[in-house]
Design an enzyme around this catalytic site. Structure first.
Site, PDB file in Angstrom:
ATOM      1  N   GLY A   1      80.707  72.493   6.320  1.00 30.80           N
ATOM      2  CA  GLY A   1      79.630  72.792   5.380  1.00 30.80           C
ATOM      3  C   GLY A   1      79.285  74.265   5.382  1.00 30.80           C
ATOM      4  O   GLY A   1      78.124  74.653   5.205  1.00 30.80           O
ATOM      5  N   ALA A   2      80.297  75.115   5.543  1.00 34.95           N
ATOM      6  CA  ALA A   2      80.054  76.547   5.716  1.00 34.95           C
ATOM      7  C   ALA A   2      79.550  77.229   4.454  1.00 34.95           C
ATOM      8  O   ALA A   2      79.015  78.341   4.532  1.00 34.95           O
ATOM      9  CB  ALA A   2      81.338  77.244   6.196  1.00 34.95           C
TER      10      ALA A   2
ATOM     11  N   GLY B   1      85.786  92.715  10.180  1.00 29.97           N
ATOM     12  CA  GLY B   1      86.907  92.922  11.082  1.00 29.97           C
ATOM     13  C   GLY B   1      87.344  91.667  11.797  1.00 29.97           C
ATOM     14  O   GLY B   1      88.153  91.716  12.724  1.00 29.97           O
TER      15      GLY B   1
ATOM     16  N   ASN C   1      78.077  70.843  10.688  1.00 35.09           N
ATOM     17  CA  ASN C   1      76.892  71.187   9.899  1.00 35.09           C
ATOM     18  C   ASN C   1      76.835  70.446   8.570  1.00 35.09           C
ATOM     19  O   ASN C   1      75.765  70.265   8.007  1.00 35.09           O
ATOM     20  CB  ASN C   1      76.889  72.704   9.657  1.00 35.09           C
TER      21      ASN C   1
ATOM     22  N   TYR D   1      68.385  59.390   6.101  1.00 36.35           N
ATOM     23  CA  TYR D   1      68.697  60.627   6.832  1.00 36.35           C
ATOM     24  C   TYR D   1      68.473  60.434   8.325  1.00 36.35           C
ATOM     25  O   TYR D   1      69.325  60.774   9.155  1.00 36.35           O
ATOM     26  CB  TYR D   1      67.812  61.736   6.284  1.00 36.35           C
TER      27      TYR D   1
ATOM     28  N   ALA E   1      68.367  57.612   9.979  1.00 40.50           N
ATOM     29  CA  ALA E   1      69.320  56.645  10.518  1.00 40.50           C
ATOM     30  C   ALA E   1      70.642  57.323  10.853  1.00 40.50           C
ATOM     31  O   ALA E   1      71.228  57.092  11.918  1.00 40.50           O
ATOM     32  CB  ALA E   1      69.537  55.508   9.522  1.00 40.50           C
TER      33      ALA E   1
ATOM     34  N   LYS F   1      71.205  60.602  11.386  1.00 39.16           N
ATOM     35  CA  LYS F   1      71.069  61.626  12.431  1.00 39.16           C
ATOM     36  C   LYS F   1      70.778  61.014  13.798  1.00 39.16           C
ATOM     37  O   LYS F   1      71.223  61.540  14.828  1.00 39.16           O
ATOM     38  CB  LYS F   1      69.967  62.616  12.048  1.00 39.16           C
TER      39      LYS F   1
END
Length: 253
Positions: free
Chosen positions: A14-15, A56, A92, A158, A160, A162
């Site tokens: 999920g970047a 870099g 994430n 949500y 449940a 998590k």
């Protein structure tokens, strides 16, 4: 004393999201090369990849469905081909949906949260932890939520997902600890993001009054906790659920 992740390879799922891109940039700023997972936002992934390369650092953008084991395994192969074996995995990504009451919440929303919270973590562990075991070290970090402790109306799907995720991480920490792999969770409060700054929605007085620090946290403050857990400074911390919520939730002993 400083955080130095030079020579490390990190994956952030999920970047391209509001929090994910700050986590990815922060890991790169500390010296890590970063694999950027995305589901559909290819242009944002390419933009973030360029930004990290401008620091870099090396970066690759990898498209995957984190709710499918085969897709996660293909992502692992792409990460290794582009950067090498991952030393740090940050789970994430999560499926977004419309919150409502238990009686009105569609059943498929519970399934989506289970798949993107619990099963994503399981698939990431199966794909990436074996290499960490071989190297005798690694960092496995999940983004949880303060909602897991709040259990407020409309949060059920949500919460449940998590809370199920929390169980996986606690067990996994005990299973892989002997290999010097740490498994931890960061639990953000309601976080100020780049979208909030652009829209002028940083303040929420009602929420802020419930927070001991009397403010909302920032995406950078959440990323700081992730980077700390990814570093050698956190080498003896595992199995932890760490709220970064200004004291809005406090795990008890």
């Amino acid at each position: 004393m400083k955080i130095d992740l030079s020579g490390k390879v990190a994956l952030v799922t999920g970047a391209t999201g509001e929090l994910g891109r700050v986590i990815a940039r922060s890991l790169a700023e500390c010296g890590a090369d970063v694999a950027l997972h995305y589901h559909s936002n290819e242009s944002k992934a390419a933009e973030l990849k360029s930004a990290i390369e401008a620091m870099g650092r090396r970066a690759v953008a990898v498209k995957a469905d984190i709710t499918k084991q085969g897709s996660v395994e293909e992502m692992k192969q792409a990460v290794e081909a582009g950067l090498g074996q991952a030393d740090i995995v940050v789970a994430n990504a999560v499926v977004q949906y419309q919150w409502t009451s238990v009686l009105e919440q569609p059943a498929e929303d519970y399934a989506s949260q289970f798949e993107s919270c619990v099963m994503q973590s399981v698939y990431l562990a199966k794909s990436f932890i074996p290499a960490m075991i071989e190297k005798k070290g690694g960092r496995f970090i999940g983004i949880n939520t303060e909602c897991s402790m709040q259990n407020f109306p409309t949060q059920s799907a949500y919460v449940a997902g998590k809370r199920g995720m929390d169980g996986v991480y606690r067990v996994l920490a005990k299973e892989v600890g002997e290999h010097q792999i740490t498994v931890n969770q960061v639990a953000p409060g309601w976080t100020i993001s780049e979208r909030d700054r652009a829209n002028g929605t940083e303040r929420s007085e009602g929420y802020e009054q419930s927070v001991p620090l009397k403010r909302r946290g920032t995406d950078q403050e959440i990323a700081n906790a992730v980077v700390f857990l990814a570093s050698d400074l956190a080498s003896f911390i595992t199995g932890a659920y760490i709220p970064v919520s200004g004291g809005n939730v406090m795990p008890s002993i």
